[in-house]
Enzyme design. Sequence first.
Site, mmCIF file in Angstrom:
data_model
loop_
_atom_site.group_PDB
_atom_site.id
_atom_site.type_symbol
_atom_site.label_atom_id
_atom_site.label_comp_id
_atom_site.label_asym_id
_atom_site.label_seq_id
_atom_site.Cartn_x
_atom_site.Cartn_y
_atom_site.Cartn_z
ATOM 1 C CB SER A 123 -0.911 0.013 1.230
ATOM 2 O OG SER A 123 -0.137 0.017 2.417
ATOM 3 C CG HIS A 144 -3.400 -1.412 -2.456
ATOM 4 N ND1 HIS A 144 -3.806 -0.119 -2.217
ATOM 5 C CD2 HIS A 144 -3.289 -1.996 -1.225
ATOM 6 C CE1 HIS A 144 -3.931 0.074 -0.926
ATOM 7 N NE2 HIS A 144 -3.635 -1.052 -0.302
ATOM 8 C CD GLU A 156 -5.225 2.184 -4.891
ATOM 9 O OE1 GLU A 156 -5.597 3.356 -4.803
ATOM 10 O OE2 GLU A 156 -4.273 1.716 -4.219
ATOM 11 C CG ASN A 194 -3.210 4.866 1.255
ATOM 12 O OD1 ASN A 194 -4.165 5.104 1.991
ATOM 13 N ND2 ASN A 194 -2.644 3.672 1.204
#
Length: 515
Positions: A123, A144, A156, A194
């Site tokens: 991540s 991900h 992802e 993120n």
Amino acid sequence: MTAIERSRTVAVVGAGTMGQGIAQVALLAGHRVLIYDINATLAAGGVGIVQDRVDRLAAKGRLDRAEAEDAIGRIESASALTDLADAALVIEAVVEDATVKRALFEALEEVVSPDALLATNTSSLSVTELAAGLVHPGRFLGMHFFNPAPLLPLVEVVSGFATDPAAAERAYATVLGWGKTPVRCADTPGFIVNRIARPFYAEAFSVYEEQGADPATIDAVLRESGGFKMGPFQLTDLIGQDVNEAVTRSVWESFFRSPKFTPSLAQRRLVQSGRLGRKSGHGWFPYGQGAEAPAPHTAGPEEAPEKVTVVGDLGPAAGLVELLEEAGIKVTSTEHGGPYIQLPGEGQLVLADGKTSIEFADVVYFDLALDYRGATRIALSAGADTSERTLAEAVGLFQRLGKKVSVIGDVPGMIVARTVAMLIDLAADAVARGAASAEDIDTAMRLGVNYPLGPSEWHERLGRDWAYDLLHHLDERCPGGRYAPSLALFKLGYTEGEDGGEGDDGDQDAAEETA
């Protein structure tokens, strides 16, 4: 490019929570699944946990019993990496340590077939860096998943610098075939979620540090006005303050300490004190037996004005006109000047625009809402020169509309408005730099962190200049680069309309400047 065939084996390295979840997803999609862990006991335990979950799904009627029995028989543990030789896809979910991951993939490369895909579930680490030591980096990419992997739909699919486009497309098709929602992303710090999510936390922490409002009030405003499912203080307590701050710090460092991603000093102090959230019994809020959640600040009852004048186009707050009329408040409108709501006491009610109330003679700002009809709380802010009558009328007006009112400090951009503007800006910049498409970013933010709208959806709803203008004003009042609107956001004003989005450097007609 076609998905990996159901007849091919999928291997998962790492038997922790994420590894188990990914294994369950691949298993229920029809693959034979192998779980490998350097600790053989953990690998066997992981297989048992997945089998138990599948059995419970059948017991609850969510899975056909025959299908469950078949799936339970298709998963087993591997005692050595060489057991993964026939895997068409190997997904790693081990400790977030680049050295450990690189060594693992270099070993895997000597074991698996030339057509096998190698994927990391990282991540925070660079996919490009992890592939650097491989002989065939073209088949390496990021996949991900979000925790819990069996429940959350987003994945992802991250292409590193050397990832072969065909490999990325094969992984994308495979994830889609597993019933998940894949999004394509370049190997940038934080990938999509993120990276783009940082302002949701950072702006809330900043408002707190500026003495604008307490955590419970900020959370309540973002939930009840902004439409977010959880407030950032509550959410980071759930995630773990140490975990959330580590991600923020990683993204900040990866972007060469850009002011856009500067970590919060208040959160740093929380981590240093050991108040990590739910897992430690105390974070922003107390937990445990007998702990009482702090209540948000809510203003006491005030009399609503019987009439107001709407001056100009209220833009994102235009829906308030209908609500005022429905509440029995007489509304007179004029097209010239504004935008603001003229109150009977000569004060003005203005939508948050990145300025502060203290700059004007008698102004109350109100915050952005996802939907003013559906919002149950509205934040107001007033300056030192705002009269008591004007503030009382503003509070009473929104109370007449059935809203709870939180009066916060005179912080530019307030809470929801500055958060949404920053989300829009970061997303526009990411698109312009090729990190991901606007559509994939919207999908990722809605599915990955449950936002009510994606950044581009917010941008379309609020108007092409809204975020640029608000950030431009914020940047003037809080210089240093954090709020400087990106070139991408500036350009969007020109590509989406005739007038262009140069922003409004002048003060609003909404209020008379103080000397």
